[in-house]
Design a protein around this motif. Structure first.
Motif: not given
Length: 378
Positions: A341-370
């Motif tokens: 999972g830690y290796s770039k030979d698998y797609s999971l590290e990419r999925r983990m990276r893009v997941a972080k971005g989704m918590q930020i754009y379209e309003g951070t999740n803190e703003i969405n809680r507001v």
């Protein structure tokens, strides 16, 4: 609160259509573009040709004429394969397409929205500024009236697909307040400079652009809707965009979950598949529970919008839940895969990276809680 919600056979057929499309037309190309770090223009055009940049808009604008549940399903399935494509489709269908469709003049829908839905144009929303992120009402970029033109001055950051866009919707301050202005063919505009593409966690295939407007002239008729009402239009578009981002979260998590269940069944240690160890099986069970909850929230918000109701709270809930779940699921998926999972030979590290971005754009999740908290008292 979820009051009613249904998926028809047509929705399930649409899901199968999009999934098959992704398996045939998208997944064979992911590794090539991720390794080269180049934007997959030809794959994006294929996605648009299939109608996925205008799912909920009518055929008169080259859309598919479906509903918001179909839009959410489309974005989920694209994200299950490659989130980058879902992001482009979601911007086209929500942040850019929605204000044009709902508030623009008919000629704008015919000339602009049709090109966006057909894939002739890649659109981008140029809104975020160095000093105006979550607080979109405090934009500093100005549009000054000069006869039959507006003159744009200012700087934008984090414009998704900005430097490759054929069409920008720019958030500006006019005398009336925040307004939205359409800028076709931005690369050919005097005074418009693509300063740089900002390096980000999503990787080099993602295009996030810093743009400078220095005396950029556009016709007054390019204002979308009424001058001074742009913030309202953006916020309504964000309701749709957050449904799209929630669907991205569901899709990214679903892809990571499927990879994890397959790996846990195949990988053996101590003489048995690792899925038979409770420590692993409980991770998989929690993933399944949280993904299904996120999917239900997302589709329920889309179904409410299909009833022509505002979904500010529901979209914020879905976006927050689904993207937090995507972050949690991809993190646990990496753990299930161990060193693989830690290796770039698998797609999971990419999925983990893009997941972080989704918590930020379209309003951070803190703003969405507001947003959700404020809606509790309305």
């Amino acid at each position: 609160m979820i009051s009613s919600f249904e998926l028809t056979d047509a929705h399930e057929e649409h899901r199968e259509t999009v999934r098959q499309f992704c398996e045939d037309e998208v997944e064979p190309h992911i590794e090539e573009y991720e390794e080269s770090g180049t934007f997959p223009m030809d794959v994006v055009e294929t996605v648009a040709d299939a109608g996925f940049h205008g799912v909920q808009y009518g055929s008169e604008y080259d859309g598919l004429g479906l509903d918001y549940r179909s839009y959410a399903i489309t974005i989920e399935e694209l994200s299950r394969s490659w989130k980058l494509l879902a992001g482009t489709a979601s911007v086209a269908g929500s942040l850019v397409g929605y204000p044009i469709h709902e508030f623009g003049e008919e000629w704008q829908r015919e000339e602009w929205l049709t090109r966006i839905c057909s894939g002739e144009w890649i659109p981008a929303l140029s809104l975020t500024e160095p000093n105006a992120g979550s607080d979109a009402g405090s934009l500093e970029t100005t549009a000054t009236r000069d006869g039959d033109e507006y003159v744009l001055e200012g700087e934008k950051v984090w414009t998704t697909n900005g430097s490759i866009a054929d069409f920008l919707v720019v958030g500006v301050q006019t005398d009336e307040g925040v307004s939205l202005i359409g800028v076709p063919e931005p690369a050919e505009r005097d005074g418009l400079e693509f300063v740089r593409d900002i390096p980000c966690m999503e990787g080099e295939t993602a295009v996030e652009t810093e743009i400078r407007y220095d005396g950029v002239r556009v016709p007054v008729e390019n204002v979308i809707g009424e001058p001074g009402r742009g913030l309202r239009y953006v916020l309504e578009g964000l309701d749709i965009g957050r449904i799209g981002t929630a669907a991205q979260g569901v899709g990214v998590a679903q892809g990571a979950f499927e990879e994890s269940t397959a790996f846990a069944d195949e990988r053996e240690q101590f003489g048995q598949p690792i899925r038979e160890f409770q420590g692993v099986s409980f991770k998989l069970a929690d993933m399944a529970i949280e993904i299904e909850a996120s999917r239900l929230l997302t589709l329920a918000a889309a179904a409410k919008r299909d009833r022509d109701e505002r979904v500010t709270a529901e979209a914020a809930m879905a976006k927050t839940k689904a993207t937090d779940v995507a972050m949690d699921v991809t993190t646990e998926a990496v753990q299930v895969h161990g060193s693989r999972g830690y290796s770039k030979d698998y797609s999971l590290e990419r999925r983990m990276r893009v997941a972080k971005g989704m918590q930020i754009y379209e309003g951070t999740n803190e703003i969405n809680r507001v947003v959700v908290a404020n809606q509790l008292y309305e």
